[in-house]
Scaffold this active site. Structure first.
Site, PDB file in Angstrom:
ATOM      1  N   HIS A  90      -3.937   9.752  -0.329  1.00  0.00           N
ATOM      2  CA  HIS A  90      -3.529  10.227  -1.341  1.00  0.00           C
ATOM      3  C   HIS A  90      -3.364  11.335  -1.625  1.00  0.00           C
ATOM      4  CE1 HIS A  90      -0.491   6.857  -0.595  1.00  0.00           C
ATOM      5  NE2 HIS A  90      -1.439   6.229  -1.224  1.00  0.00           N
ATOM      6  N   ASN A  95       4.730   3.604  -0.129  1.00  0.00           N
ATOM      7  CA  ASN A  95       4.096   4.426   1.180  1.00  0.00           C
ATOM      8  C   ASN A  95       6.252   5.279   1.837  1.00  0.00           C
ATOM      9  OD1 ASN A  95       2.249   4.987   0.597  1.00  0.00           O
ATOM     10  ND2 ASN A  95       2.023   3.083   2.012  1.00  0.00           N
ATOM     11  N   TYR A  99      -4.816   0.809  -9.124  1.00  0.00           N
ATOM     12  CA  TYR A  99      -4.843   2.363  -9.041  1.00  0.00           C
ATOM     13  C   TYR A  99      -5.049   2.313 -10.339  1.00  0.00           C
ATOM     14  CZ  TYR A  99      -1.467   2.417  -4.927  1.00  0.00           C
ATOM     15  OH  TYR A  99      -1.688   2.698  -3.941  1.00  0.00           O
TER      16      TYR A  99
END
Length: 522
Positions: free
Chosen positions: A78, A156, A364
């Protein structure tokens, strides 16, 4: 000195290395960096086959934490992104029911209630300055600055993913990233992995269709992909899937159309320019709801993120609308330093046992601390727009003490304390207490059913979409070794006989007739 004497004089460690370095077929054996042989590189350790995952996943934690640190400072995935500010306006209902039936999260309760948001759109695989007309999933991450703190919905543009176990996340990304020797993206690497990963057939059937190249960020859908939970005031939880439906409609590019795009910033420019001219993009948030149990009536596991939930059984229920109406004033400070995490949930929203969700939740936040810094949550773009008070102190780039700022005794950075320290918050409702029981194992889920939904996706496409899908897969597979081609044709034929036949014809290879339907055992 005799050969026997030389053999006996070898260091024991070297002898051990020789004895364990190769598998039966002569291939090198996979180990971790501690030298431990990896006996199962497909499944994390979970309680039962469906999860939840357990913390003592040493192999997974070592693998994913190293993966999180592979790029500095650009995001590993990303990296290319664009962002905008806006607001979310709740309908006060979920479908025809009051929102409180499903969740006590305050941002959903009142009709017309607005919550500030920041959204970051992105491409997944390619680098920070890569063209935006490449075939790649698009990230769709939303940060809600709620009165209960931040909620990040990280997804997404496509509703499914390549894999169902987080242990494989570094592998799928490595396969799609450039070759570590040549620094070129290589279809042989991509489809070597995909052809040995049957669960990826559904995602491949989306990615290599026109949906794999959205026309821009405004005209694309968004999906949470993972299965989450909503929890009401009584502590009752339901499984949910989140979806963003663009009010601008959905528009994608065929490969030929994408190749005619000459502005490699076209999607970023389109979003920025639309907001500048007050043509504010909007998305409706919808959820699918399912009771929190095993659902034996389904031929797939509802926690499997390679699957969609059929809308005829689990309808899309409107929840609210998001509007983006303000561009960033500085790209780096707001878009690049924006940090999202799947574990960032407010009261009334919760985790399911989805293995990928639990793996992502660790990864994350770990990535953000590595990439942005220990105190990334003190940055304005990431900081909640409410009272923040913790006993966390110091670390690189700390520029205020949030507990003291909230009125805590500056001498007290612990709890409990009788000297003016922070106190625990009152509960907002009953705890959600799901029952978990099972042996701690490494095992795939029972209902894999890797081919059925991929075949259904192929058959429900319009003719031009199928043509583009077949053409794109054929063009990529022509560059692959024969054994990879054969495996892919076999897998696609299990999805749909016509699907496999047309791709085989596209690369000039014969295909034998195979069953068009795959059972759950497949």
């Amino acid at each position: 000195m005799s050969d026997e004497k030389k053999k006996n004089d070898q260091p024991e460690a070297e002898a051990n290395d020789d004895s364990s370095a190769q598998a039966a077929g002569g291939q090198p054996v996979l180990t971790n960096r501690q030298g431990h042989p990896v006996y199962d590189n497909q499944n994390t350790r979970t309680v039962g086959e469906r999860g939840p995952t357990v913390l003592e996943n040493y192999q997974f934690l070592e693998k994913i934490t190293h993966f999180d640190r592979e790029r500095i400072p650009e995001r590993v995935v990303h990296a290319r992104g664009a962002g905008a500010h806006g607001y979310f306006e709740a309908y006060g209902r979920i479908g025809s029911d009051p929102a409180s039936k499903y969740t006590r999260a305050q941002l959903f309760q009142e009709k017309g209630k607005r919550t500030p948001v920041f959204v970051r759109f992105s491409t997944v695989i390619h680098g920070g300055h890569s063209p935006e007309n490449l075939r790649d999933p698009r990230g769709f991450a939303v940060k809600f600055y709620t009165e209960d703190g931040n909620w990040d919905l990280v997804g997404n543009n496509l509703k499914v993913f390549f894999i169902r176990d987080p242990l494989k996340f570094p592998d799928v990304v490595h396969a799609f990233k450039p070759d570590p020797v040549t620094n070129r993206q290589d279809p042989n690497r991509i489809f070597d992995f995909i052809s040995l990963t049957p669960e990826a057939m559904h995602m491949i059937s989306w990615l290599f269709s026109p949906r794999g190249i959205p026309a821009n960020y405004r005209e694309q859908e968004g999906a949470g992909v993972n299965t989450y939970k909503m929890v009401n005031a009584e502590g009752t939880g339901v499984l949910v899937k989140y979806h963003w439906i663009p009010k601008q409609g959905v528009r994608s590019l065929t490969q030929a159309e994408a190749e005619r795009v000459t502005n490699f910033n076209h999607a970023t420019q389109d979003l920025f320019d639309a907001i500048e001219r007050s043509d504010f993009p909007e998305w409706e948030l919808r959820v699918q709801v399912m009771s929190d149990d095993y659902h034996e009536e389904l031929d797939f596991d509802p926690l499997d993120d390679t699957k969609i939930w059929p809308e005829e059984q689990f309808p899309m229920l409107p929840v609210g609308c998001m509007v983006l109406d303000r561009n960033p004033t500085n790209y780096f400070a707001e878009v690049e330093q924006a940090a999202f995490g799947t574990g960032v949930l407010v009261d009334g929203l919760d985790f399911s046992d989805d293995k990928m969700l639990q793996g992502r939740t660790f990864s994350y936040s770990d990535t953000q601390r590595h990439r942005v810094g220990t105190n990334y949550l003190q940055l304005p773009i990431n900081r909640p727009q409410k009272h923040v008070a913790t006993n966390q102190r110091d670390g690189q780039m700390a520029y205020y003490v949030d507990g003291v700022e909230a009125g805590e005794n500056p001498h007290v950075n612990y709890e409990p304390s009788s000297r003016g320290g922070l106190q625990e918050a009152p509960r907002a409702g009953r705890d959600h207490t799901p029952h978990v029981e099972g042996a701690v194992i490494r095992q795939k889920i029972g209902r894999t059913n890797d081919f059925k939904q991929a075949g259904e996706r192929y058959r429900t496409m319009e003719g031009w979409e199928r043509d583009d899908l077949v053409q794109n897969l054929s063009a990529a597979l022509k560059q692959c070794n024969p054994d990879i081609q054969e495996r892919m044709i076999a897998l696609l034929s299990k999805c749909d006989e016509d699907y496999g036949r047309r791709v085989a014809e596209g690369i000039g290879r014969p295909v034998e007739s195979q069953a068009t339907e795959a059972t759950a055992a497949d």
